[in-house]
Design a protein around this motif. Structure first.
Motif, short mmCIF file in Angstrom:
data_model
loop_
_atom_site.label_atom_id
_atom_site.label_comp_id
_atom_site.label_asym_id
_atom_site.label_seq_id
_atom_site.Cartn_x
_atom_site.Cartn_y
_atom_site.Cartn_z
N GLN A 121 69.91 173.75 113.67
CA GLN A 121 69.60 175.07 114.21
C GLN A 121 69.73 175.11 115.73
OE1 GLN A 121 69.23 177.89 112.46
NE2 GLN A 121 69.68 176.59 110.72
N GLN A 167 76.45 178.28 118.76
CA GLN A 167 77.42 178.95 117.88
C GLN A 167 78.81 178.72 118.46
OE1 GLN A 167 77.06 179.86 115.05
NE2 GLN A 167 75.14 180.91 114.72
N PRO A 168 79.87 178.58 117.71
CA PRO A 168 79.94 178.66 116.26
C PRO A 168 79.72 177.33 115.55
CG PRO A 168 82.15 178.52 117.09
CD PRO A 168 81.22 178.51 118.29
N ARG A 222 77.02 175.73 114.76
CA ARG A 222 75.98 175.83 113.72
C ARG A 222 76.55 176.46 112.45
NH1 ARG A 222 72.11 180.01 115.17
NH2 ARG A 222 72.21 178.90 117.13
N THR A 223 77.24 177.57 112.61
CA THR A 223 77.81 178.27 111.45
C THR A 223 78.81 177.39 110.72
OG1 THR A 223 77.48 180.41 112.49
CG2 THR A 223 79.11 180.30 110.72
N ILE A 232 77.01 174.69 108.70
CA ILE A 232 76.39 175.28 107.50
C ILE A 232 77.45 175.58 106.45
CG2 ILE A 232 75.16 177.31 106.63
CD1 ILE A 232 73.59 177.23 109.36
N LEU A 233 78.55 176.20 106.87
CA LEU A 233 79.61 176.54 105.92
C LEU A 233 80.21 175.28 105.28
CD1 LEU A 233 81.46 179.40 107.83
CD2 LEU A 233 80.10 179.63 105.75
N LEU A 243 85.88 182.74 109.87
CA LEU A 243 85.59 182.86 111.30
C LEU A 243 86.79 183.32 112.13
CD1 LEU A 243 83.32 179.72 111.81
CD2 LEU A 243 82.65 182.09 111.35
#
Length: 75
Positions: free
Chosen positions: A18, A22-23, A25-26, A29-30, A45
């Motif tokens: 967390q 960004q990006p 983190r995204t 997660i993905l 993205l």
């Protein structure tokens, strides 16, 4: 590759994810939690697949360093 997460609490790992910018983190997660392929992440993205690969490697490096220091600090 050494698994440094072995003795680290999952909540600490989640917190460190967390804390990623960004990006990164995204993408983490993905890729790791949703099981998306590089191509899927690239499409989602709207970034080149090479950038996805670079950012996954950057995120892995950041997390590895943070978790390594956390693990060694608590031993």
């Amino acid at each position: 590759e050494i698994d440094i997460t072995q003795d680290i609490d999952n909540q600490i790992i989640s917190e460190e994810i967390q804390n990623l910018e960004q990006p990164l983190r995204t993408i983490v997660i993905l890729y790791y939690f949703e099981g998306k392929e590089y191509k899927d992440i690239s499409d989602i993205l709207k970034m080149p697949i090479g950038s996805v690969s670079t950012k996954i490697n950057k995120a892995k490096s950041i997390l590895h360093n943070k978790l390594y220091h956390l693990k060694n600090h608590h031993e």
